[in-house]
Scaffold this active site. Structure first.
Site, PDB file in Angstrom:
ATOM      1  N   ALA A  60       0.795  -1.230   0.000  1.00  0.00           N
ATOM      2  CA  ALA A  60       0.000   0.000   0.000  1.00  0.00           C
ATOM      3  C   ALA A  60       0.827   1.279   0.000  1.00  0.00           C
ATOM      4  O   ALA A  60       0.274   2.361  -0.213  1.00  0.00           O
ATOM      5  CB  ALA A  60      -0.932   0.008   1.209  1.00  0.00           C
ATOM      6  N   TYR A  61       2.121   1.186   0.235  1.00  0.00           N
ATOM      7  CA  TYR A  61       2.921   2.408   0.288  1.00  0.00           C
ATOM      8  C   TYR A  61       2.926   3.093  -1.081  1.00  0.00           C
ATOM      9  O   TYR A  61       3.411   2.534  -2.073  1.00  0.00           O
ATOM     10  CB  TYR A  61       4.353   2.120   0.719  1.00  0.00           C
ATOM     11  CG  TYR A  61       4.514   1.679   2.161  1.00  0.00           C
ATOM     12  CD1 TYR A  61       3.475   1.825   3.093  1.00  0.00           C
ATOM     13  CD2 TYR A  61       5.709   1.113   2.608  1.00  0.00           C
ATOM     14  CE1 TYR A  61       3.622   1.422   4.400  1.00  0.00           C
ATOM     15  CE2 TYR A  61       5.862   0.711   3.928  1.00  0.00           C
ATOM     16  CZ  TYR A  61       4.816   0.861   4.819  1.00  0.00           C
ATOM     17  OH  TYR A  61       4.974   0.451   6.120  1.00  0.00           O
ATOM     18  N   SER A  62       2.389   4.314  -1.082  1.00  0.00           N
ATOM     19  CA  SER A  62       2.289   5.099  -2.320  1.00  0.00           C
ATOM     20  C   SER A  62       1.683   4.279  -3.448  1.00  0.00           C
ATOM     21  O   SER A  62       2.144   4.310  -4.595  1.00  0.00           O
ATOM     22  CB  SER A  62       3.658   5.650  -2.720  1.00  0.00           C
ATOM     23  OG  SER A  62       4.120   6.546  -1.739  1.00  0.00           O
TER      24      SER A  62
END
Length: 326
Positions: A60-62
Site C-alpha cells: 500500500a505504500y504510495s
C-alpha cells in the site's frame, strides 16, 4: 554494520532496517512527503553501501510505487540473494469487494502483485499489516502457509496488533502445523512505550524478532518539541500519535545529546537498540544524514543513568497504531 539472527530463524539481518514508506509517487497514496525515484535510489544505494541488507515496504505504500522503486534499485545495486526483502498485505489496494483484508483471495492476489512490482520471485518476509476482523484467522494462516510452500515467501511476520491477537495467530499456526510467525513489526520509541506491557515480553518469550517502526517518533525525537517540518504539518497520522507531555522526554533527549556532543537521533536510536528483545529499528530515511546518524547510533552505548533519565517522564498513552476491537 552489525548483524544478528532474525528471531529464532537462521537468517542474518542488519541491526538497522531501511523503511521504504518514504519512497514512492507522492501523487498516489496518503504520503505527500515521499521521495521521487531518483532521490529514493540515492538513499537505497547509501543504505546498501553502509551494510544494511534489510529493506521493508508494503503493497500500500504510495499505491505500490514504493515496491516498484525498490525492485528496480535492487536490480541495479545488489544481488537479490544478498538482500532481505520484506513487504506487507492488508490495506486497501482497489475499490470494491476483495480490495483489502487478509482473505485467501486477497493474499493470493496481492503476493503476486507485490512480486511483480518488486521484480522478484519471492520475498524473504511477508507480513500481515493489521488484524482482519472480517476473515477467520485460520483462513489467513493457511493462505500464508501456502504462499510459503509455493516459494513466494521465505518467512511470515505480523505488524501492529494487540498481543492477544498475535498470540492467537502464533498458536493457531502451531496447532495446525502451518508456517510459524517469526517477527513482529510494532510501534515503539521513547514517546510510545505501551508495547513494553505485553508485546515485547511475549516476543522475547517466544524468540520472535521485533523490528519497531517510527523509532524517532515521526521526527519528534530529532528536534525541539516546538519545531515543525513540512512532513509534520501534512502527516495526519503522525500528529495524532504523540501528546504534549512527551515534550519532557524530547527535552531530555536534547540534553543528553548536547552533553555527548551528538545528534538527538543517535540518542533516541541508541535507547531502542539497547532495549532487550529489539532486533533492529526501521529507519525511515529521507536524507543522507538520517542514515549517517542511524549507523553512528550503533556505537552509542547509553549508561543506565541516562536510560533512567530518558524513561522517567513517560506517561501512559492511548493505544495507537492498531485496532483492538471492531
Amino acid at each position: 554494520m552489525e548483524y544478528v539472527k532474525f528471531g529464532r530463524t537462521g537468517m542474518e539481518v542488519s541491526r538497522l532496517v531501511l523503511g521504504c514508506m518514504s519512497f514512492g509517487d507522492a501523487s498516489r497514496g496518503d504520503h505527500a512527503w515521499t521521495l521521487d525515484e531518483a532521490a529514493s535510489r540515492e538513499i537505497i544505494k547509501q543504505a546498501l553501501e553502509a551494510g544494511i541488507n534489510f529493506l521493508d515496504t508494503a503493497n500500500a505504500y504510495s499505491d505500490g510505487t514504493s515496491e516498484e522503486i525498490i525492485g528496480r534499485a535492487i536490480k541495479d545495486y545488489a544481488r537479490r540473494d544478498e538482500i532481505v526483502l520484506a513487504t506487507k498485505v492488508f490495506m486497501r489496494m482497489h475499490a470494491g469487494p476483495n480490495g483489502a483484508g487478509l482473505s485467501r483471495k486477497a493474499i493470493f492476489a496481492e503476493i503476486d502483485n507485490s512480486l511483480r512490482r518488486l521484480g522478484t520471485d519471492y520475498v524473504d518476509l511477508y507480513q500481515i499489516h493489521r488484524w482482519d476482523f472480517d476473515t477467520p484467522i485460520e483462513e489467513t494462516l493457511e493462505a500464508l502457509h501456502d504462499v510459503v510452500k509455493a516459494g513466494k515467501a521465505r518467512y511470515i511476520g505480523a505488524s501492529s496488533m494487540a498481543t492477544w491477537q498475535f498470540a492467537k495467530a502464533v498458536y493457531t499456526s502451531r496447532l495446525n502445523g502451518w508456517t510459524p510467525f517469526v517477527s513482529m513489526q510494532n510501534h515503539l520509541n521513547l514517546l510510545y512505550r505501551e508495547e513494553e506491557r505485553e508485546m515485547l515480553p511475549f516476543c522475547r518469550d517466544q524468540e520472535l524478532a521485533v523490528i519497531p517502526w517510527s523509532p524517532l517518533a515521526r521526527g519528534r525525537l530529532t528536534r525541539a518539541w516546538d519545531e515543525t517540518t513540512s512532513r509534520l504539518e501534512t502527516d495526519k497520522i503522525g500528529r495524532s500519535l504523540y501528546v504534549e507531555s512527551d515534550a519532557q522526554i524530547v527535552e531530555r533527549v536534547g540534553a543528553i545529546a548536547q552533553a555527548r556532543g551528538i545528534p538527538r537521533a543517535q540518542v533516541a536510536l541508541a535507547w531502542l537498540l539497547q532495549k532487550p528483545g529489539v532486533t533492529g529499528p526501521i529507519i525511515g530515511a529521507t536524507r543522507a544524514q538520517h542514515l549517517v546518524d542511524a549507523v553512528a547510533a550503533l556505537s552509542v552505548k547509553l549508561t543506565d543513568e541516562e536510560i533512567k533519565d530518558l524513561e522517567a517522564p513517560y506517561t501512559p498513552h492511548e493505544v495507537s497504531g492498531i485496532t483492538v476491537i471492531r
